[in-house]
Scaffold this active site. Sequence first.
Site, mmCIF file in Angstrom:
data_model
loop_
_atom_site.group_PDB
_atom_site.id
_atom_site.type_symbol
_atom_site.label_atom_id
_atom_site.label_comp_id
_atom_site.label_asym_id
_atom_site.label_seq_id
_atom_site.Cartn_x
_atom_site.Cartn_y
_atom_site.Cartn_z
ATOM 1 C CB SER A 173 -0.951 -0.034 1.197
ATOM 2 O OG SER A 173 -1.952 0.939 1.077
ATOM 3 C CG ASP A 271 -6.922 -2.543 -3.407
ATOM 4 O OD1 ASP A 271 -7.389 -1.465 -2.997
ATOM 5 O OD2 ASP A 271 -5.705 -2.810 -3.369
ATOM 6 C CG HIS A 301 -5.774 -2.124 0.187
ATOM 7 N ND1 HIS A 301 -4.977 -1.756 -0.862
ATOM 8 C CD2 HIS A 301 -5.215 -1.577 1.299
ATOM 9 C CE1 HIS A 301 -3.984 -1.005 -0.420
ATOM 10 N NE2 HIS A 301 -4.094 -0.893 0.896
#
Length: 330
Positions: A173, A271, A301
């Site tokens: 991320s 995601d 995610h």
Amino acid sequence: MRCISLRTMTIDDTPVKAEALDPEIKTVLDVMDEQDVPPLPALTPQAAREQFEAMNEFTESESVHYTQDIEIEGPDEPITIRLYKPTPADDLPVLLFLHGGGFVLGDLDSHDNVCTALANRAEALVLSVDYRLAPEHPFPAAVKDSYAALEWAERYADDLGGDPERLAVGGDSAGGNLTASLTLLANDRDGPEIDRQLLIYPAVGTTSVISQPASYEENAEGYFLEADEMEWFQRNYVQDPIHARNEYAAPLLARDLSGLPPASVVTAGFDPLRDDGIEYARRLAADGVDVTHRNYETMIHGFLSMTGVASNAEACLEELASDLTDTFDN
């Protein structure tokens, strides 16, 4: 999971999300819904951190041979790095790891389980970086800290039992964003030579500048990371409009990605960041970088951190470790 290896080729079969979530992930989301967790934009950064910390109490870390927290000199203040050594052996390959959390959340503890797993599976010395967080320390503080840690790793890995000639960088991320930024910086500055980059559902776009891809609309709500949370993270991280088009904040803005290290790119079907990750994999391949892209069509995610809960997290860790091992052995 669909895996596509890209060798400067065009992707013909674009990965998309499955018709339904993985049952293990759906159970996790159902439990979160029952707890009625407040949305991040309604919280202060400190309250959001406490909420994020509570969520991570459900994960367990593997045992490794040795761990140590080391304080190094940073560009503005000291940086803590956590060392994970999986075996007593020396000359181990090195992975500099940058945690996720939207540049606002996360720390050494939040990704301890991922780091121990990667250290054991890749038999690598993992160095996890506790970079400064926004909004107290907006862009480019995290980039500056991470690059200082990269230079330190190259300089001192040998003293820690690592091999500075075999050096990779990875993160999830926000950590994927920082990974991409470090490879750009190292390339621009003729800095440390990076052998591989792990981009795990990376946040490589900037919502205020780059048009939002289809995955933002498809996965805007209900799948852990939500579109309005991405905007909240962005506001906290990039506070000065002058940085809105800075490629070190949004690597998708970089015009030339040639010369960057081989990449492992992980995306998840449910995601919001899925299409940005896919586009970055395309861009890397188009500029001559070897890319292995894996899309986990039933995942959300953050799934890599769900060790012990999601079997796909274990599978992904094995695949990433295999990529590292193959890179270091060649």
